[in-house]
Scaffold this active site. Sequence first.
Site, short mmCIF file in Angstrom:
data_model
loop_
_atom_site.label_atom_id
_atom_site.label_comp_id
_atom_site.label_asym_id
_atom_site.label_seq_id
_atom_site.Cartn_x
_atom_site.Cartn_y
_atom_site.Cartn_z
CE1 TYR A 1 61.04 24.76 -48.41
CE2 TYR A 1 60.09 26.21 -46.76
CZ TYR A 1 61.07 25.94 -47.69
OH TYR A 1 62.08 26.85 -47.91
CB SER B 1 63.25 27.74 -44.50
OG SER B 1 62.15 28.64 -44.54
#
Length: 259
Positions: free
Chosen positions: A158, A145
Amino acid sequence: MVNKRSHPQSVLITGATGGIGRALAVAYAQPGVRLVLQGRNADILAGVQQACEQVGAVVETVVFDLKDAEGWRQWLLAYCAQQPLDLVVVNAGVNINHGPDNAGEQWEQVQQLLAVNVSAVFATVHGVLPMMRARGQGQIALLSSLAAHRGLAVTPSYSASKAAVKVYGEGMRDWLAPQGIQVNVIMPGYVTSPMCEAMPGPKPFLWAAPKAAAHIKKRLAKNTPRISFPFPLNFGTWGLSVLHPSVSAWILRRLDYDG
């Protein structure tokens, strides 16, 4: 002779019930292609299977909870001993945040996130790698990401898990390239999906999942080491990683990413 990277004949996609996963499954579905699709929700997975079979792909589905990383690795070892894979897209992932009352991430949720976003990713690679090394060919795409560039206050666990995937993929790419195996790190920004909708904070330059899948497929065919998008968000997040932490923190606060 078919170019396995440009036209993979057998593709495994984890997290095939999510936004990017489903879109990738549909993007790779065509006559002569065998898809192996993993997900936790059998009903949603059946819908993805039907969509891919309608265009001529042969589809196998695997309902499996990736929190059991070792069980998943063993399943892959057994499967790959019978059916080789050309492309493995390690897409499954979860996200958590501090909650609506800003109470902080819950420890149980952190453990589950790390199990899926890190342990299961590594287990997938180790499950398919013996087959690929024996063949001297194959491609593994790891979903990281843009959050891997700089930890975000709204989603610290995350961000950390995706940074682990990014660094792992880069190291594995360098090790495996001489052995005929390509490893690519995919770093999306915001892509339409239930998980994205549940994330707090602004979502600039949001891409539709089919657009993201088409871009990923194109770049994987070219063996692009790091597939990051969209511009200029990818450039901006990379820039945050090279700035002094106090400066990048000030910028993130100004952009309402302060948690």
